[in-house]
Design a protein around this motif. Structure first.
Motif, PDB file in Angstrom:
ATOM      1  N   CYS A   1       0.869  -1.181   0.000  1.00 14.14           N
ATOM      2  CA  CYS A   1       0.000   0.000   0.000  1.00 14.14           C
ATOM      3  C   CYS A   1       0.901   1.223   0.000  1.00 14.14           C
ATOM      4  O   CYS A   1       1.674   1.424   0.929  1.00 14.14           O
TER       5      CYS A   1
ATOM      6  N   ASP B   1       1.519   5.228   0.194  1.00 17.29           N
ATOM      7  CA  ASP B   1       0.850   6.445   0.654  1.00 17.29           C
ATOM      8  C   ASP B   1       0.936   7.507  -0.444  1.00 17.29           C
ATOM      9  O   ASP B   1       1.576   7.314  -1.471  1.00 17.29           O
ATOM     10  N   ASP B   2       0.288   8.620  -0.228  1.00 18.29           N
ATOM     11  CA  ASP B   2       0.177   9.656  -1.255  1.00 18.29           C
ATOM     12  C   ASP B   2       1.521  10.196  -1.731  1.00 18.29           C
ATOM     13  O   ASP B   2       1.648  10.629  -2.871  1.00 18.29           O
ATOM     14  N   ASP B   3       2.526  10.214  -0.867  1.00 23.23           N
ATOM     15  CA  ASP B   3       3.816  10.790  -1.216  1.00 23.23           C
ATOM     16  C   ASP B   3       4.803   9.766  -1.791  1.00 23.23           C
ATOM     17  O   ASP B   3       5.882  10.141  -2.232  1.00 23.23           O
ATOM     18  N   ALA B   4       4.451   8.505  -1.786  1.00 18.09           N
ATOM     19  CA  ALA B   4       5.366   7.463  -2.270  1.00 18.09           C
ATOM     20  C   ALA B   4       5.580   7.587  -3.774  1.00 18.09           C
ATOM     21  O   ALA B   4       4.671   7.952  -4.520  1.00 18.09           O
TER      22      ALA B   4
ATOM     23  N   ARG C   1       2.760   1.260  -6.612  1.00 15.16           N
ATOM     24  CA  ARG C   1       1.404   1.273  -7.158  1.00 15.16           C
ATOM     25  C   ARG C   1       1.241   0.365  -8.371  1.00 15.16           C
ATOM     26  O   ARG C   1       0.166   0.311  -8.962  1.00 15.16           O
TER      27      ARG C   1
END
Length: 159
Positions: free
Chosen positions: A89, A91-94, A98
């Motif tokens: 999973c 996070d938004d900053d990774a 994805r």
């Protein structure tokens, strides 16, 4: 048809070019959604194999002999890593993590299996007929026909 992939990040671009050239010879137009999605999935699965395993891999592409309104294209990447795929999973900053979420969202079916020398990750894309009845059955959105993942074994993201 298949392409041997070296454990080098530059191979991802070579894999995309190879897949595009195969599509051109199959009658699937480069600007149609099926082709664009397939190239993105090639990029994601080859990147996973190259970056996360550090070992050679084989990219296989199964294209239909005759292009019709309804066809299925199959993409497989076999690598020599025996490590089981593990979902991540991000996070938004990774900046990564994805890849499998894209595969899950864009492929009509996908999964993985253990091979004698490693594992094989596969996905399939369907080209749907444009008739209203079939489009409704295909989901009609950004996800091609079906939209669900059929995972053999565990969920996959090579780490």
């Amino acid at each position: 048809m298949q392409l041997e992939i070296r454990p080098d990040p530059a191979e991802v671009g070579r894999a995309r070019r190879w897949a595009r050239s195969r599509l051109a010879g199959s009658g699937i137009q480069a600007d149609e959604p099926l082709a664009e999605t397939l190239i993105l999935l090639v990029s994601e699965l080859v990147t996973n194999a190259v970056v996360h395993t550090g070992r050679p891999a084989v990219l296989r592409l199964s294209l239909p002999h005759a292009v019709t309104e309804e066809i299925t294209v199959r993409l497989e990447v076999a690598d020599r890593s025996g490590r089981a795929p593990v979902p991540r999973c991000a996070d938004d900053d990774a900046t990564g993590g994805r890849g499998l979420a894209l595969v899950d969202g864009l492929a009509d079916r996908w999964g993985w299996s253990v091979e004698s020398t490693g594992k094989r990750i596969w996905c399939e894309l369907d080209r749907c007929s444009k008739s209203p009845e079939v489009t409704a059955g295909c989901g009609g959105g950004a996800v091609a026909c079906g939209g669900g993942a059929s995972v053999e074994g565990l969920a996959y993201e090579a780490v």
